[in-house]
Design a protein around this motif. Sequence first.
Motif, mmCIF file in Angstrom:
data_model
loop_
_atom_site.group_PDB
_atom_site.id
_atom_site.type_symbol
_atom_site.label_atom_id
_atom_site.label_comp_id
_atom_site.label_asym_id
_atom_site.label_seq_id
_atom_site.Cartn_x
_atom_site.Cartn_y
_atom_site.Cartn_z
ATOM 1 N N ASP A 251 -7.754 -4.030 5.848
ATOM 2 C CA ASP A 251 -8.165 -3.909 4.449
ATOM 3 C C ASP A 251 -7.309 -4.775 3.522
ATOM 4 O OD1 ASP A 251 -10.246 -2.249 5.191
ATOM 5 O OD2 ASP A 251 -9.068 -0.430 4.924
ATOM 6 N N SER A 252 -7.725 -4.825 2.253
ATOM 7 C CA SER A 252 -7.140 -5.811 1.351
ATOM 8 C C SER A 252 -6.805 -5.260 -0.033
ATOM 9 C CB SER A 252 -8.101 -6.991 1.197
ATOM 10 O OG SER A 252 -9.389 -6.535 0.762
ATOM 11 N N PRO A 253 -6.143 -4.090 -0.130
ATOM 12 C CA PRO A 253 -5.677 -3.692 -1.452
ATOM 13 C C PRO A 253 -4.666 -4.720 -1.966
ATOM 14 C CG PRO A 253 -4.675 -2.333 0.249
ATOM 15 C CD PRO A 253 -5.739 -3.144 0.920
ATOM 16 N N PRO A 254 -4.499 -4.838 -3.289
ATOM 17 C CA PRO A 254 -3.602 -5.858 -3.833
ATOM 18 C C PRO A 254 -2.204 -5.841 -3.231
ATOM 19 C CG PRO A 254 -4.890 -4.877 -5.593
ATOM 20 C CD PRO A 254 -5.211 -4.096 -4.357
ATOM 21 N N ALA A 255 -1.676 -4.661 -2.935
ATOM 22 C CA ALA A 255 -0.319 -4.592 -2.380
ATOM 23 C C ALA A 255 -0.245 -5.195 -0.983
ATOM 24 C CB ALA A 255 0.162 -3.135 -2.357
ATOM 25 N N VAL A 256 -1.311 -5.069 -0.194
ATOM 26 C CA VAL A 256 -1.343 -5.711 1.115
ATOM 27 C C VAL A 256 -1.359 -7.226 0.949
ATOM 28 C CG1 VAL A 256 -2.820 -6.191 3.131
ATOM 29 C CG2 VAL A 256 -2.341 -3.836 2.475
ATOM 30 N N MET A 257 -2.141 -7.715 -0.009
ATOM 31 C CA MET A 257 -2.210 -9.158 -0.229
ATOM 32 C C MET A 257 -0.865 -9.706 -0.710
ATOM 33 S SD MET A 257 -5.145 -9.256 0.900
ATOM 34 C CE MET A 257 -5.209 -11.050 0.944
ATOM 35 N N GLU A 258 -0.139 -8.925 -1.485
ATOM 36 C CA GLU A 258 1.207 -9.331 -1.904
ATOM 37 C C GLU A 258 2.145 -9.417 -0.703
ATOM 38 O OE1 GLU A 258 2.576 -6.683 -4.936
ATOM 39 O OE2 GLU A 258 0.912 -7.158 -6.297
ATOM 40 N N MET A 259 2.059 -8.428 0.185
ATOM 41 C CA MET A 259 2.894 -8.441 1.392
ATOM 42 C C MET A 259 2.530 -9.614 2.290
ATOM 43 S SD MET A 259 3.390 -4.481 2.586
ATOM 44 C CE MET A 259 4.492 -3.374 1.665
ATOM 45 N N LEU A 260 1.260 -9.977 2.308
ATOM 46 C CA LEU A 260 0.819 -11.135 3.087
ATOM 47 C C LEU A 260 1.440 -12.415 2.527
ATOM 48 C CD1 LEU A 260 -1.151 -11.864 5.445
ATOM 49 C CD2 LEU A 260 -2.880 -12.282 3.700
ATOM 50 N N GLN A 261 1.424 -12.549 1.218
ATOM 51 C CA GLN A 261 1.962 -13.738 0.580
ATOM 52 C C GLN A 261 3.474 -13.854 0.751
ATOM 53 O OE1 GLN A 261 -0.095 -13.024 -3.317
ATOM 54 N NE2 GLN A 261 -0.640 -15.175 -3.118
ATOM 55 N N GLU A 262 4.156 -12.720 0.757
ATOM 56 C CA GLU A 262 5.621 -12.754 0.883
ATOM 57 C C GLU A 262 6.091 -12.796 2.330
ATOM 58 O OE1 GLU A 262 6.755 -7.988 0.702
ATOM 59 O OE2 GLU A 262 6.717 -9.161 -1.139
ATOM 60 N N GLY A 263 5.176 -12.623 3.291
ATOM 61 C CA GLY A 263 5.527 -12.742 4.694
ATOM 62 C C GLY A 263 5.869 -11.446 5.394
ATOM 63 N N THR A 264 5.748 -10.308 4.702
ATOM 64 C CA THR A 264 5.997 -9.020 5.357
ATOM 65 C C THR A 264 4.860 -8.683 6.308
ATOM 66 O OG1 THR A 264 7.198 -8.241 3.410
ATOM 67 C CG2 THR A 264 6.452 -6.571 4.958
ATOM 68 N N VAL A 265 3.636 -8.963 5.898
ATOM 69 C CA VAL A 265 2.434 -8.790 6.724
ATOM 70 C C VAL A 265 1.955 -10.171 7.148
ATOM 71 C CG1 VAL A 265 -0.002 -8.123 6.664
ATOM 72 C CG2 VAL A 265 1.735 -6.584 5.737
ATOM 73 N N GLN A 266 1.604 -10.308 8.415
ATOM 74 C CA GLN A 266 1.171 -11.620 8.915
ATOM 75 C C GLN A 266 -0.350 -11.794 8.890
ATOM 76 O OE1 GLN A 266 4.081 -10.103 10.356
ATOM 77 N NE2 GLN A 266 4.933 -11.629 8.958
ATOM 78 N N ALA A 267 -1.097 -10.691 8.974
ATOM 79 C CA ALA A 267 -2.556 -10.794 8.964
ATOM 80 C C ALA A 267 -3.161 -9.428 8.653
ATOM 81 C CB ALA A 267 -3.076 -11.303 10.308
ATOM 82 N N THR A 268 -4.372 -9.450 8.090
ATOM 83 C CA THR A 268 -5.101 -8.213 7.835
ATOM 84 C C THR A 268 -6.577 -8.402 8.157
ATOM 85 O OG1 THR A 268 -5.560 -6.469 6.207
ATOM 86 C CG2 THR A 268 -5.491 -8.728 5.370
ATOM 87 N N VAL A 269 -7.164 -7.410 8.776
ATOM 88 C CA VAL A 269 -8.595 -7.439 9.102
ATOM 89 C C VAL A 269 -9.329 -6.772 7.949
ATOM 90 C CG1 VAL A 269 -10.387 -6.710 10.715
ATOM 91 C CG2 VAL A 269 -8.104 -7.300 11.573
ATOM 92 N N ILE A 270 -10.162 -7.539 7.269
ATOM 93 C CA ILE A 270 -10.849 -6.994 6.100
ATOM 94 C C ILE A 270 -12.301 -6.661 6.422
ATOM 95 C CG2 ILE A 270 -9.331 -8.242 4.518
ATOM 96 C CD1 ILE A 270 -11.764 -10.070 3.871
ATOM 97 N N GLN A 271 -12.776 -5.614 5.765
ATOM 98 C CA GLN A 271 -14.165 -5.191 5.873
ATOM 99 C C GLN A 271 -14.925 -5.667 4.639
ATOM 100 O OE1 GLN A 271 -14.386 -0.968 7.516
ATOM 101 N NE2 GLN A 271 -12.347 -0.963 6.598
ATOM 102 N N ASN A 272 -16.127 -5.140 4.458
ATOM 103 C CA ASN A 272 -16.926 -5.500 3.293
ATOM 104 C C ASN A 272 -17.396 -4.227 2.599
ATOM 105 O OD1 ASN A 272 -18.572 -6.791 1.425
ATOM 106 N ND2 ASN A 272 -19.246 -8.332 2.897
ATOM 107 N N PRO A 273 -16.484 -3.507 1.944
ATOM 108 C CA PRO A 273 -16.852 -2.229 1.338
ATOM 109 C C PRO A 273 -17.921 -2.338 0.262
ATOM 110 C CG PRO A 273 -14.652 -2.914 0.641
ATOM 111 C CD PRO A 273 -15.051 -3.825 1.747
ATOM 112 N N PHE A 274 -17.955 -3.446 -0.472
ATOM 113 C CA PHE A 274 -19.000 -3.629 -1.485
ATOM 114 C C PHE A 274 -20.375 -3.593 -0.819
ATOM 115 C CE2 PHE A 274 -21.942 -5.890 -4.137
ATOM 116 C CZ PHE A 274 -21.580 -5.589 -5.438
#
Length: 323
Positions: A251-274
């Motif tokens: 998933d892709s809440p803003p905090a996950v995307m921030e962690m991705l940008q800073e290098g704490t998280v390396q990848a995230t599998v996103i769905q299409n909730p909309f």
Amino acid sequence: MRRFKWNVLISLCLFTGLLGGCGEQSVEPTVGSTPLQIDMIVKKKDGEYWNTVKLGAEVAAKEFNVKLNFLGPDSETDIKGQIKLMEASIKADRDAIILAASDYMALAQVTDQAIGIPVIGMDSEVASARPVAFVGANNYASGQLAAERLTALTGPEADIGIVNFVKGARNADQRIEGLMDYLARFPGISIVETAYCGSDQELAYRQAAAMLKRHPELDAIVGLSGEAGLGAGRAVREAGLVSKVKIVTFDSPPAVMEMLQEGTVQATVIQNPFSNGYLAVKQAVEYIQGMDVPDRTDTGTKLIDLNNMMWPENQKQLFPFVR
């Protein structure tokens, strides 16, 4: 309950990138003069993921003249609360019910009681023959996608921890099944511990922190939901292990995307909730009007990392909007 039988042929071009772009021609449900009463019962009434589901559902409700009741308990672990919401919707004799079941088995009996009311499964399935359709991601394939990236990050020999979300939820079970089946190809990979956080970010943090202390050799953590990944990311960051312990999450809440940008998280599998919300409402209307709906609609997943997160097609899915 109201049942409409009218059909109309119109061109479809909605939400490019979210709902598949433009087709040539498609049979669309018609808009009746009296609003259809549809309840959407989700696992939790708020949160980034469910708010996006609600956004898609509300767009479809406006388009097809639906009075949408968006319902859910305060916690994804409140199974009894979700059962009570189902009981109330059945008693109210809604035109349709859309259900994202918090527990595959526990919601089965009450779903069986929805006699004469179309039930659309969304996000996670329920052990009942009552649903006429399902809209959501292929969660087994999603688990395999996460595992593929994980092994690319760690190599064929690694010690891995898993933080899952709600035990008994069909999508949670399918994700870990796909993950484990893929990792079974690598004899050198060991799953040292698996925890369930109940979609509680704070609990996920405590579980991941304890995991890091018990297993100082840990190479990676998989968070099988956004909350699980956020908790694990915080634990890894506070332990000063960002350069050592890799994280793949969902998933892709803003905090996950921030962690991705800073290098704490390396990848995230996103769905299409909309799309999950939009198509579940649309298919409920189609079924009520006597149209054929597919048994399953896979709304897709993607693996997002620092390299592709800014691609235009991914931006549309990470930050959905309505034109």
